[in-house]
Write a protein that holds these residues in place. Sequence first.
Motif, PDB file in Angstrom:
ATOM      1  N   ASP A 114       5.104 -65.021 -35.147  1.00 16.16           N
ATOM      2  CA  ASP A 114       5.506 -63.743 -34.530  1.00 16.16           C
ATOM      3  C   ASP A 114       6.828 -63.867 -33.793  1.00 16.16           C
ATOM      4  OD1 ASP A 114       3.004 -62.410 -35.193  1.00 16.16           O
ATOM      5  OD2 ASP A 114       2.097 -63.719 -33.681  1.00 16.16           O
ATOM      6  N   ALA A 115       7.118 -65.065 -33.263  1.00 19.22           N
ATOM      7  CA  ALA A 115       8.325 -65.201 -32.440  1.00 19.22           C
ATOM      8  C   ALA A 115       8.888 -66.617 -32.567  1.00 19.22           C
ATOM      9  CB  ALA A 115       7.991 -64.918 -30.972  1.00 19.22           C
ATOM     10  N   PHE A 116      10.219 -66.680 -32.622  1.00 20.91           N
ATOM     11  CA  PHE A 116      10.920 -67.971 -32.681  1.00 20.91           C
ATOM     12  C   PHE A 116      11.568 -68.251 -31.331  1.00 20.91           C
ATOM     13  CE2 PHE A 116      10.873 -66.325 -36.969  1.00 20.91           C
ATOM     14  CZ  PHE A 116      10.490 -67.429 -37.719  1.00 20.91           C
ATOM     15  N   VAL A 117      11.516 -69.506 -30.902  1.00 17.29           N
ATOM     16  CA  VAL A 117      12.251 -69.902 -29.700  1.00 17.29           C
ATOM     17  C   VAL A 117      13.293 -70.930 -30.155  1.00 17.29           C
ATOM     18  CG1 VAL A 117      12.088 -70.776 -27.345  1.00 17.29           C
ATOM     19  CG2 VAL A 117      10.125 -69.593 -28.358  1.00 17.29           C
ATOM     20  N   VAL A 126      21.328 -71.079 -36.866  1.00 19.83           N
ATOM     21  CA  VAL A 126      19.872 -70.878 -36.831  1.00 19.83           C
ATOM     22  C   VAL A 126      19.559 -69.374 -36.734  1.00 19.83           C
ATOM     23  CG1 VAL A 126      17.765 -71.296 -35.488  1.00 19.83           C
ATOM     24  CG2 VAL A 126      19.387 -73.156 -35.848  1.00 19.83           C
ATOM     25  N   ILE A 127      20.305 -68.669 -35.885  1.00 18.28           N
ATOM     26  CA  ILE A 127      20.059 -67.212 -35.747  1.00 18.28           C
ATOM     27  C   ILE A 127      20.317 -66.537 -37.095  1.00 18.28           C
ATOM     28  CG2 ILE A 127      20.862 -65.068 -34.641  1.00 18.28           C
ATOM     29  CD1 ILE A 127      21.544 -66.840 -32.148  1.00 18.28           C
ATOM     30  N   THR A 128      21.417 -66.911 -37.748  1.00 17.23           N
ATOM     31  CA  THR A 128      21.759 -66.325 -39.047  1.00 17.23           C
ATOM     32  C   THR A 128      20.608 -66.533 -40.038  1.00 17.23           C
ATOM     33  OG1 THR A 128      24.052 -66.828 -38.588  1.00 17.23           O
ATOM     34  CG2 THR A 128      23.517 -66.376 -40.874  1.00 17.23           C
ATOM     35  N   GLU A 129      20.024 -67.714 -39.986  1.00 17.81           N
ATOM     36  CA  GLU A 129      18.927 -68.028 -40.908  1.00 17.81           C
ATOM     37  C   GLU A 129      17.677 -67.213 -40.575  1.00 17.81           C
ATOM     38  OE1 GLU A 129      19.073 -72.306 -41.279  1.00 17.81           O
ATOM     39  OE2 GLU A 129      17.238 -72.296 -42.498  1.00 17.81           O
ATOM     40  N   LEU A 130      17.493 -66.885 -39.288  1.00 18.83           N
ATOM     41  CA  LEU A 130      16.265 -66.183 -38.887  1.00 18.83           C
ATOM     42  C   LEU A 130      16.339 -64.665 -39.062  1.00 18.83           C
ATOM     43  CD1 LEU A 130      15.260 -68.019 -35.575  1.00 18.83           C
ATOM     44  CD2 LEU A 130      14.255 -68.287 -37.855  1.00 18.83           C
ATOM     45  N   ILE A 140      12.995 -63.057 -31.460  1.00 24.14           N
ATOM     46  CA  ILE A 140      13.728 -64.312 -31.222  1.00 24.14           C
ATOM     47  C   ILE A 140      14.059 -64.438 -29.738  1.00 24.14           C
ATOM     48  CG2 ILE A 140      15.869 -65.599 -31.699  1.00 24.14           C
ATOM     49  CD1 ILE A 140      16.030 -64.103 -34.397  1.00 24.14           C
ATOM     50  N   LEU A 141      13.731 -65.596 -29.188  1.00 25.48           N
ATOM     51  CA  LEU A 141      14.200 -65.967 -27.843  1.00 25.48           C
ATOM     52  C   LEU A 141      15.179 -67.112 -28.072  1.00 25.48           C
ATOM     53  CD1 LEU A 141      13.945 -65.852 -24.697  1.00 25.48           C
ATOM     54  CD2 LEU A 141      12.071 -67.487 -24.905  1.00 25.48           C
ATOM     55  N   ALA A 142      16.469 -66.862 -27.842  1.00 21.55           N
ATOM     56  CA  ALA A 142      17.496 -67.871 -28.144  1.00 21.55           C
ATOM     57  C   ALA A 142      18.010 -68.469 -26.847  1.00 21.55           C
ATOM     58  CB  ALA A 142      18.658 -67.239 -28.912  1.00 21.55           C
TER      59      ALA A 142
END
Length: 378
Positions: A76-79, A90-94, A101-103
């Motif tokens: 549900d969420a990426f950190v 990494v953001i581009t890939e996600l 997303i929590l970056a």
Amino acid sequence: MNTLRYAIIGTGMMGQEHLRNLALVNQTQTWKTEVVALIDPDETMRNEAADLAHSLGFNSAITYSQLSTVPMDNIDAFVIVSPNFTHHQVITELLPTGKAILAEKPVCTKLEHCQDLLQRLEGYPAAFWVAMEYRYMPPTARFIERLATGEIGQVRMLTIKEHRYPFLEKIGDWNRFSDNTGGTLVEKCCHHFDLMRLLTGSEPLRVFASGGMDVNHLDERYNGKTPDILDNALVIVDFENGVRASLELCMFADGAEPQEQLTAIGDKGKLDAYIPGPDRFWPEAGERHSRVVLSPRDQSAPVVDIVEVDPTLAAAGDHHGSTFYQHIQFGQAVLHNGAVEVSAQDGVIAVQMGAAAQESIRTGQAVDMKSFLMNASR
Ligand SMILES: NC(=O)c1ccc[n+]([C@@H]2O[C@H](COP(=O)([O-])OP(=O)(O)OC[C@H]3O[C@@H](n4cnc5c(N)ncnc54)[C@H](O)[C@@H]3O)[C@@H](O)[C@H]2O)c1
């Protein structure tokens, strides 16, 4: 949905702080957290994180060496907690996943990536949140709250000081070079610039800075190269609403007490927050409390407000429990469409201010934000 399933990308020092705090969220909130994926190219780190995750009760956590091999369906969420220079990729890939997303800060390290991210994130269907833990430290949160009451009148000057220990050692020593970090004023001080914008409620007009690497890292060599990161700097920022702000960073002040000080001065009084460093570096120091102090202009005695931090939260990281509080807000944003409190735009402007300060040090000139960003986009 009452359970959020997380993937942690980068399982080093901060990735493990996120794990410990997600476990605390699980133990204290009505909704639940699960960690299903731990992604790190370094085998030692991902195994260490897997052991930690399992000991915290995240029994379904599976390790991966690469993001591209992770099944996305049950997340549900990426950190994002990988090194700074990887964030943009990494953001581009996600982004195609459309998931929350929590970056970690800094959201990226290069000006061209700032613009690119803002464009790509326009209309993003899920929460995109930049992790700015300094906002959520209880003494800082109290300081923000108190300023908002107007008790010191209209704020005219703002000073942020951080006097601390040197940059810690990182996996692969990535934090020793500006090309990897964005430079100290991006890497570390994006927090301070973010706080300046939040506290002034305004945008930066011009930035003037002086800084250098004068004490730390001088004897270090990595593949024959000497680090090029600043260990001290002074930065002045003029804001659109007339507030003058300054930052004093010193990273060869290991024993400093407090580690951070925030000072706002308005036409009716002065407000300070005194924030000690993480307990783990001062095991012998005994109890050290954060304080917010009001000094009214009428010269009545200063009023001291002690800010207690729950010891369990403090022990789960280096940031006075802020990672826990941030996860609660992030979780609310994902589960209930709550507000994203630190947007991509906030993350980007903090990076741009850091880059402007680095540019000012390089040229010895004050940097006008508008022309700086316009030149960068050509
Ligand atoms: N907000 C804060 O207060 C705060 C504090 C510390 C660190 N951070 C941020 O967290 C991030 C990580 O810092 P850290 O201190 O944990 O560093 P670290 O070196 O301890 O850990 C980084 C981990 O990421 C792994 N990694 C490298 N490339 C990767 C990739 N492409 N995908 C997945 N993992 C990868 C490394 O092997 C390492 O294990 C940085 O962006 C840093 O700025 C934020």
